[in-house]
Design a protein around this motif. Structure first.
Motif, mmCIF file in Angstrom:
data_model
loop_
_atom_site.group_PDB
_atom_site.id
_atom_site.type_symbol
_atom_site.label_atom_id
_atom_site.label_comp_id
_atom_site.label_asym_id
_atom_site.label_seq_id
_atom_site.Cartn_x
_atom_site.Cartn_y
_atom_site.Cartn_z
ATOM 1 N N ARG A 42 58.080 103.078 24.249
ATOM 2 C CA ARG A 42 57.892 104.494 24.598
ATOM 3 C C ARG A 42 58.500 105.397 23.519
ATOM 4 O O ARG A 42 57.889 106.379 23.104
ATOM 5 N N ASN A 43 59.686 105.057 23.058
ATOM 6 C CA ASN A 43 60.332 105.860 22.023
ATOM 7 C C ASN A 43 59.530 105.844 20.718
ATOM 8 O O ASN A 43 59.393 106.882 20.057
ATOM 9 N N LEU A 44 58.984 104.696 20.354
ATOM 10 C CA LEU A 44 58.155 104.630 19.147
ATOM 11 C C LEU A 44 56.870 105.427 19.318
ATOM 12 O O LEU A 44 56.375 106.045 18.363
ATOM 13 N N SER A 45 56.330 105.444 20.534
ATOM 14 C CA SER A 45 55.130 106.243 20.809
ATOM 15 C C SER A 45 55.426 107.736 20.681
ATOM 16 O O SER A 45 54.645 108.484 20.095
ATOM 17 N N ILE A 46 56.548 108.149 21.209
ATOM 18 C CA ILE A 46 56.960 109.551 21.094
ATOM 19 C C ILE A 46 57.211 109.909 19.632
ATOM 20 O O ILE A 46 56.810 110.987 19.169
#
Length: 99
Positions: free
Chosen positions: A85-89
């Motif tokens: 999720r953090n990499l997507s953000i």
């Protein structure tokens, strides 16, 4: 020495990987690749970008485990999905900065 990895818990697989058993991380990836990829795709909505972020996610997971950044108090899957999720953000932040 042949070990049946499917019977091991996530925590046990992480320990095996930290102790040099490279196939243990393969079992974790195979165990959760669908869930992690789906969580990325729901955010990104682009198959190709989601595949890139999926690969980056597992590279980051492997590196974090190797340097001892995996905290056992949580479960592996929520930790892995949080990284995804953090990499997507981060991907969206990068695009926003480019505009």
């Amino acid at each position: 020495m042949l070990i049946c990895l499917k019977q091991h818990s996530d925590q046990s697989l992480v320990h095996l990987f930290q102790n040099g058993h490279e196939r243990a991380i393969e079992e974790l990836i195979n165990r959760y690749k669908s869930s992690i990829y789906t969580s990325i795709y729901i955010i990104i909505k682009d198959r190709f970008v989601a595949e890139d972020i999926f690969q980056d996610t597992f590279l980051k997971i492997v590196n974090n485990i190797r340097v001892g950044k995996y905290a056992e108090q949580g479960k592996f899957l929520p930790w892995a999905i949080r990284i995804a999720r953090n990499l997507s953000i981060d991907y969206f932040r990068k695009i926003k900065q480019q505009k």
